[in-house]
Design an enzyme around this catalytic site. Structure first.
Site, PDB file in Angstrom:
ATOM      1  N   GLU A 173       0.807  -1.233   0.000  1.00  0.00           N
ATOM      2  CA  GLU A 173       0.000   0.000   0.000  1.00  0.00           C
ATOM      3  C   GLU A 173       0.838   1.281   0.000  1.00  0.00           C
ATOM      4  OE1 GLU A 173      -2.973  -0.122   3.081  1.00  0.00           O
ATOM      5  OE2 GLU A 173      -4.009  -1.833   2.183  1.00  0.00           O
ATOM      6  N   GLU A 292      -5.689  -8.498  -0.021  1.00  0.00           N
ATOM      7  CA  GLU A 292      -6.389  -8.071   1.198  1.00  0.00           C
ATOM      8  C   GLU A 292      -7.841  -7.811   0.824  1.00  0.00           C
ATOM      9  OE1 GLU A 292      -4.975  -5.038   3.899  1.00  0.00           O
ATOM     10  OE2 GLU A 292      -2.877  -5.449   3.386  1.00  0.00           O
TER      11      GLU A 292
END
Length: 514
Positions: A173, A292
């Site tokens: 991320e 995720e």
């Protein structure tokens, strides 16, 4: 009563089912590791300190691959802290989740745990505060045989054989301003490309995952993927997707339909990746790693900017509802439907932290509601994904407009002849009769039909009532003359398993029509 219809035929396929679609995630966050998978001194701890009750539940869940050690945690992690004699490992401040990290559990313990659980390890490298050299050092420690500094150190620590980790994430991320070492798409793409090139010189057989956007709501979504892929397309195998969903303002109808957003997210990343492939004139097709995904009530998470420096605090330990389980089942349907491009997927996370498994320190473990659709799909989605064509009445939602009440996917195992149909009824009020036309050459018979739902969509499994929401028989299900019929309760996820009649003539698996 309005009804839905569907058609499935073994000649109309999407892709083989990649077992890596049933992955999970263990991050050094909250109690995922400590008092989750690892608790020396627990009554059921083994000689390595792994909770055997949790290992049993993980095996039953059917998890195939587990991503580690993060997550946000990895962007400040020094992997060397977690190897070697435990008594000599340094304690650190984890700046991602503002907690104390003892490093009693590290790479070698994780790989040992993964082998015990029967799962494939998926490792992330720190590209937030570290870079190319540290990633190569970690890979050399993990995968090189011996005869070098890092590989010999692994041998000295007791792991004579290489860990042989095949799947690696190039950071986490890094588009997010909350991330340690956040970067622009160009900065990240350049770093990821150089890291990937160097890592492949250490071990050319690894698979590498490029960071995509943290979620599809990021202002840079789309341009991030395009820029990062242009820099690193030739060096990587996958690009990642992350998404969390929640019910907002008691809008159950929109929540039950949220897989519509997940479908669109996947389609958007596929389109962007294919645009870059055309622009660069490459033949390689970029695959996706949805590493995720889950239900997470982020509205209730206020962050930990001023939290005290605890070790393994109770952090986002969601107690999941029957509705949450239905929605998790719908995401699994979406992932299977896109199995031609999504080859890896990890539900985040595995234990305690937004997880299907919960534990108490020195106490019991139990299955949350979301455990059940995952376990059943992981167990029975075998062989090849079939393209299911369906029609159904529509449900009105404030977030997504009118959506079909029925969402479905099927898989067919050519070796056994078994077919599994997975369905969601998104309606909050109405049961949905369905009729499915089966285009199979040999007549099928019903093997099993189960439903996950609740008289109360907000019913939960907790320490006192761990089995309140469990799979139950889907009454009224029939398979006859090439047609499957069933009645799906409101707000429900269902699985219907069928097999050729010839397979069941001398088997106890056949069931009478309900």
């Amino acid at each position: 009563m309005r009804s839905g219809s569907l058609v499935l035929d073994p000649d109309f396929t999407v892709s083989p089912v990649d077992r890596r679609l049933f992955g999970s995630f263990v991050e050094h966050m909250g109690r995922a590791v400590y008092t989750g998978v690892f608790e020396p001194g627990h009554p059921e701890a083994d000689e390595n300190g792994f909770r055997d009750d949790v290992l049993r539940l993980v095996r039953e869940l059917g998890v195939s691959v587990v991503r580690y050690p993060g997550g946000n945690f990895v962007s400040g992690y020094r992997w060397e802290d977690g190897v070697g004699p435990v008594g000599e490992r340094p304690g650190r401040l984890d700046l991602a989740w503002r907690q104390r990290e003892t490093n009693r559990f590290g790479l070698d313990e994780f790989v040992c745990w993964a082998r015990s659980a029967g799962v494939e390890p998926m490792m992330a490298v720190n590209l937030g505060t570290r870079g190319v050299q540290e990633a190569c050092d970690l890979l050399e420690y993990a995968n090189h045989g011996s005869g070098t500094y890092w590989s010999d150190l692994r041998v000295k620590h007791g792991s004579l054989a290489p860990h042989d980790i095949r799947l690696w994430c190039l950071g986490n991320e890094l588009d997010g301003p909350w991330q340690l070492g956040a970067k622009t798409a160009y900065e990240y793409g350049r770093l990821a490309n150089e890291t990937a090139k160097a890592m492949r010189r250490v071990d050319p057989d690894i698979e590498l995952v490029l960071c995509g956007s943290s979620n599809s709501s990021m202002p840079t979504f789309g341009t991030w993927e395009a820029t990062a892929l242009e820099e690193a397309y030739d060096a990587v195998d996958y690009i990642s997707l992350h998404a969390y969903y929640e019910e907002r303002d008691r809008d159950l109808a929109s929540f039950l339909a949220s897989a519509v957003d997940m479908d669109g997210f996947i389609d958007g990343v596929v389109a962007t990746a294919d645009h870059v492939r055309a622009k660069l004139r490459r033949r390689k097709t970029m695959m996706l790693s949805f590493d995720e995904w889950n239900v997470w009530s982020q509205q209730r998470f206020t962050g930990r900017q001023r939290a005290s420096w605890e070790h393994a605090p109770r952090l986002i330990e969601e107690t999941y509802t029957a509705a949450d389980a239905v929605v998790v089942g719908s995401y699994l349907i979406t992932l299977l439907r896109h199995a031609d491009r999504v080859r890896v997927a990890c539900q985040a996370q595995l234990v305690n932290v937004i997880a299907p498994i919960r534990t108490e320190p020195s106490g019991p473990s139990w299955r949350q509601t979301t455990y059940h659709p995952f376990a059943l799909t992981a167990r029975w989605a075998r062989g090849t994904v079939l393209r299911v064509e369906s029609t159904a009445p529509e449900c009105e939602t404030s977030a997504f407009g009118a959506v079909p009440a029925l969402d479905a996917v099927a898989t067919h195992d050519e070796d056994t002849g078994d077919t599994a149909l997975f369905c969601v009824n998104r309606s909050t009020t109405d049961a949905l009769p369905i009729c499915g036309r089966l285009g199979f050459r040999e007549p099928l018979a019903l093997v099993d039909a189960v439903v996950v739902a609740g008289d109360d969509p907000y019913a939960v499994n907790d320490l006192r009532t761990p089995d309140r929401v469990v799979p139950k028989p889907l009454s009224g299900t029939r398979v006859d003359a090439g047609v499957v019929t069933a009645l799906l309760p409101p707000a429900s996820w269902s699985m219907i398993r069928m097999s050729p009649k010839s397979n069941l003539q001398h088997s106890d698996d056949a069931v009478e029509p309900r």
